[in-house]
Design an enzyme around this catalytic site. Sequence first.
Site, PDB file in Angstrom:
ATOM      1  N   SER A  28      35.912  46.041  46.942  1.00 54.25           N
ATOM      2  CA  SER A  28      35.217  46.284  45.688  1.00 54.25           C
ATOM      3  C   SER A  28      34.400  47.608  45.764  1.00 54.25           C
ATOM      4  O   SER A  28      34.921  48.692  46.135  1.00 54.25           O
ATOM      5  CB  SER A  28      34.301  45.049  45.299  1.00 54.25           C
ATOM      6  N   GLU A  37      43.070  41.245  37.847  1.00 59.64           N
ATOM      7  CA  GLU A  37      41.640  42.009  37.385  1.00 59.64           C
ATOM      8  C   GLU A  37      41.185  43.235  36.903  1.00 59.64           C
ATOM      9  O   GLU A  37      42.189  44.131  36.763  1.00 59.64           O
ATOM     10  CB  GLU A  37      41.183  42.201  39.032  1.00 59.64           C
ATOM     11  N   HIS A  52      39.560  39.354  41.116  1.00 60.54           N
ATOM     12  CA  HIS A  52      38.985  40.458  41.537  1.00 60.54           C
ATOM     13  C   HIS A  52      38.537  40.025  43.000  1.00 60.54           C
ATOM     14  O   HIS A  52      37.766  38.871  43.199  1.00 60.54           O
ATOM     15  CB  HIS A  52      37.770  41.229  40.786  1.00 60.54           C
TER      16      HIS A  52
END
Length: 294
Positions: free
Chosen positions: A141, A235, A265
């Site tokens: 991320s 995602e 995600h």
Amino acid sequence: MSQAQLDALLALFRKYPFDPAVGEGPRRRLMDRMGEVFAPPPQVAVEPVALGGVPAERLTASADGPALLYLHGGGYVTGSVASHRHLGGLLAAEMQGTVHVLDYRLAPEAPFPAPLDDAVAAWRALAAERGGRPAGIAGDSAGGGLAFATALRCRAAGLPMPNCIVGLSPWVNLGTESESYDKLGPLDPTLSREAAAWYADRYLAGADPRDPMASPLFADLAGLPPVLIQVGDREVFFGDAASMHQSLLAAGVEARLSVWQRMFHAWHLSWPQLDEGRAALAEAAAFIRESLSA
């Protein structure tokens, strides 16, 4: 895939929709609870260290194996060695090497570029410690975007470069213009346009979201080492991750895009509950071993 595993996780995530009224403190405490619930594999030794003056944890399965600097996710606002110890530990076990999970400073107390400064200082220290032996950088991320930015800053400063970069659901564009936010938002239980904007505002603190050190999607990517990007097909970062892959190829970088079906995600964090999380980290570890032995 165990459909029961996936259904249970999706139901859990959807019980806690994003609430912009919840501040940084509660979000950090919630994410750090992962360190209480999940543990690294038992064969992995955990040691607090500092890299370039930045606190970190060294997770060692084999001191003779490959080495990795790992940059945790959490939108630059949350996340820590506690939240990502179990992820870094499994990577170390799969690599049969050492993973250094960095506890870089967080926004809004330390906005852009403070986390990047910490990551570069840590990488410089790790590279010096390795004495020319290969090492890589990875992150999930926000940490995935930070991994790219760290390599770009090192390239510009003439510092040693990592031998590979791994981005797990990487956040490479702090803007939210991608159509994936519209098309995949209803399918991603952990992230949305509203949530991404909330985190980006706190990290950027008025900086330009298209600054390539914040959003490496807009950088000149030439000269980067081999890259693996993993992204779920459900995602909201899918579009930007795919664009990053295309830009890497266009810049002459050896890059792989691994798309995981039905994944949300940063599903990697759920590896103790989800077979695909463990499998994705095994794939990443194999890429790292391959890249560092080349």
